[in-house]
Write an enzyme that holds these catalytic residues in place. Structure first.
Site, PDB file in Angstrom:
ATOM      1  N   HIS A  46       0.828  -1.205   0.000  1.00  0.00           N
ATOM      2  CA  HIS A  46       0.000   0.000   0.000  1.00  0.00           C
ATOM      3  C   HIS A  46       0.864   1.258   0.000  1.00  0.00           C
ATOM      4  O   HIS A  46       0.559   2.248  -0.666  1.00  0.00           O
ATOM      5  CB  HIS A  46      -0.924  -0.018   1.220  1.00  0.00           C
ATOM      6  CG  HIS A  46      -1.672   1.257   1.443  1.00  0.00           C
ATOM      7  ND1 HIS A  46      -1.303   2.177   2.407  1.00  0.00           N
ATOM      8  CD2 HIS A  46      -2.758   1.779   0.822  1.00  0.00           C
ATOM      9  CE1 HIS A  46      -2.133   3.195   2.369  1.00  0.00           C
ATOM     10  NE2 HIS A  46      -3.027   2.986   1.435  1.00  0.00           N
ATOM     11  N   GLU A  49       2.185   1.956  -3.398  1.00  0.00           N
ATOM     12  CA  GLU A  49       1.109   2.553  -4.197  1.00  0.00           C
ATOM     13  C   GLU A  49       1.072   4.072  -3.997  1.00  0.00           C
ATOM     14  O   GLU A  49       0.960   4.836  -4.956  1.00  0.00           O
ATOM     15  CB  GLU A  49      -0.230   1.936  -3.804  1.00  0.00           C
ATOM     16  CG  GLU A  49      -1.439   2.548  -4.509  1.00  0.00           C
ATOM     17  CD  GLU A  49      -2.622   2.753  -3.575  1.00  0.00           C
ATOM     18  OE1 GLU A  49      -3.128   3.894  -3.492  1.00  0.00           O
ATOM     19  OE2 GLU A  49      -3.040   1.783  -2.927  1.00  0.00           O
ATOM     20  N   HIS A  50       1.196   4.522  -2.750  1.00  0.00           N
ATOM     21  CA  HIS A  50       1.224   5.959  -2.466  1.00  0.00           C
ATOM     22  C   HIS A  50       2.441   6.621  -3.096  1.00  0.00           C
ATOM     23  O   HIS A  50       2.348   7.700  -3.688  1.00  0.00           O
ATOM     24  CB  HIS A  50       1.256   6.187  -0.946  1.00  0.00           C
ATOM     25  CG  HIS A  50      -0.086   6.196  -0.298  1.00  0.00           C
ATOM     26  ND1 HIS A  50      -0.543   7.242   0.472  1.00  0.00           N
ATOM     27  CD2 HIS A  50      -1.089   5.288  -0.307  1.00  0.00           C
ATOM     28  CE1 HIS A  50      -1.756   6.973   0.914  1.00  0.00           C
ATOM     29  NE2 HIS A  50      -2.114   5.780   0.463  1.00  0.00           N
ATOM     30  N   GLU A 126      -3.892   7.970   7.863  1.00  0.00           N
ATOM     31  CA  GLU A 126      -4.892   7.089   7.247  1.00  0.00           C
ATOM     32  C   GLU A 126      -5.221   5.923   8.188  1.00  0.00           C
ATOM     33  O   GLU A 126      -6.386   5.525   8.326  1.00  0.00           O
ATOM     34  CB  GLU A 126      -4.360   6.562   5.908  1.00  0.00           C
ATOM     35  CG  GLU A 126      -5.396   5.815   5.082  1.00  0.00           C
ATOM     36  CD  GLU A 126      -4.873   5.367   3.721  1.00  0.00           C
ATOM     37  OE1 GLU A 126      -5.637   4.699   2.998  1.00  0.00           O
ATOM     38  OE2 GLU A 126      -3.709   5.671   3.398  1.00  0.00           O
TER      39      GLU A 126
END
Length: 418
Positions: A46, A49-50, A126
């Site tokens: 993840h 991905e950022h 997040e």
């Protein structure tokens, strides 16, 4: 009509041309997710991905955003337990720009140490936001309970500790191991010229020849009858009950989808009508299935006040027992088929949803089923198939539970066999 190709470097391409639209949706699918992680690097998929949005050799983070914004397009990505997808939707006249931006991000990202520090703060926020939302957090808690000790139970976002440990070399090593040609599928749907798009992809992907071997083989996860409770001073109790479902390629996938539609997958379902509409005991109550490569999970969720908890729990179990005893009538089966087919077809009204559908299908099944074939699969489900799936899945003797709220764990679970 779908067309499948393989680029010279081994990357698979699936295309669906729709001449009457003016948009093109492009997705770069990578077969890697939190299932490929370990306790030290959980959340790295993840995080990568950022980072792919944070600057390349050719563009700053602002340049990436502007390149798509300036042409009125959309650019986004998501990470799941088993895959990552980077996608864009643009006018057909700007297809080349979208492909240029996406390939730039995938193959030439910088992973600047200063940007990594900034993004660590973003992802930590997040995680905090997610943990402040118990109606979301309780589903992750169920995965952790059901797949305890296996990477399929890891949270996609990672943890505060792991995210803080990420550094440039760690990210690049993971990308080399998992972002390989055999792990990538490009799915494109919309108005385009086939020769032009294949030429563009060959040009943009020609230098991508990552052959660094991925480390280790992931053993299939096993369902664990488990119970995780998180005490939190909030007004509601959030509960997920999980039983073993079916893998994504199982012959029982569509029968279970139909059973779920009747049981708790819609506003007309038994759970919703009984617990919310007839008795007014809960605002949110539903069921759904999660199908992975080697295993599946069937989940029932509800958020209720502590005073209503025991009654809602009893009614959920009662509906589950009724499903085992009564099953579905022929009328319910036919209605659920029409509902499932309607939802499926309406979900394919946009180029982006079709791109997601064919990309995921090629990535996990190595096959794309046409809408006609999907409809036939749904129509072919018989009452005998339904009965087999109910007998297989609806066993509340083997149930895993996750709960978040201000409750007495002994009293509230006294009637639940887990």
């Amino acid at each position: 009509m779908y067309q499948k190709y393989k680029l010279s470097n081994g990357v698979r391409v699936v295309l669906e041309k729709i001449s009457h639209v003016r948009s093109v949706s492009i997705g770069f699918w990578v077969k890697t997710g939190s299932i490929d992680e370990n306790v030290e690097n959980n959340g790295i998929t993840h995080f990568i991905e950022h980072m792919l949005f944070k600057g390349t050799k050719n563009r700053t983070a602002k340049d990436i955003a502007k390149a798509i914004d300036d042409i009125g397009g959309q650019l986004n990505a998501f990470t799941s337990k088993e895959c990552t997808c980077y996608y864009a939707k643009v006018l057909d006249t700007h297809m080349d720009i979208a492909i240029d931006v996406l390939t730039d991000m995938l193959f030439y990202s910088l992973f600047d140490p200063e940007e990594i520090k900034k993004e660590q703060s973003v992802v930590l926020e997040e995680i905090n936001m997610y943990e402040d939302s118990p109606e979301d957090d309780v589903h992750d808690l169920l995965s952790k309970a059901v797949f305890q000790g296996h990477s399929l139970g890891f949270p996609v976002l990672g943890t505060q500790k792991t995210v803080n440990s990420f550094h440039r070399n760690m990210l690049i090593k993971y990308m080399k191991e998992h972002y390989t040609p055999e792990n990538i599928v490009i799915s494109i749907v919309g108005n385009f010229k086939e020769e032009e798009i294949l030429y563009l992809l060959e040009e943009k992907c020609k230098d991508f020849k990552n052959t660094f071997p991925s480390s280790g083989i992931i053993e299939p996860a096993k369902f664990i009858k488990n119970k995780f409770i998180k005490h939190k001073d909030i007004e509601q109790v959030h509960i997920c009950m999980g039983v073993e479902g079916v893998p994504i390629n199982s012959k029982d996938h569509y029968p279970l989808l139909l059973v779920n539609t009747v049981f708790g997958g819609s506003m007309s379902s038994r759970l919703f009508q009984n617990i919310r509409e007839d008795k007014g005991l809960a605002y949110s109550v539903y069921s759904y299935l999660s199908s992975y490569k080697d295993i599946g999970l069937f989940t029932i969720y509800s958020g209720v006040s502590p005073s209503q908890f025991d009654e809602v729990l009893r009614l959920i179990q009662e509906e589950g027992n009724n499903m085992r005893k009564i099953g579905l009538t022929e009328e319910e089966l036919q209605k659920s088929k029409e509902q499932l087919k309607g939802n499926y077809i309406l979900g394919l009204e946009s180029t982006s949803s079709r791109m997601l559908s064919i990309g995921k299908s090629e990535l996990f099944l190595n096959k794309i089923y046409s809408p006609k074939e999907i409809m036939q699969k749904i129509d072919k489900v018989s009452i005998q198939d339904i009965k087999r799936v109910i007998d297989k899945v609806f066993s509340f003797d083997e149930v895993a539970v996750s709960m978040i709220g201000n409750m007495n764990k002994n009293e509230n679970l006294k009637n639940l066999r887990c």
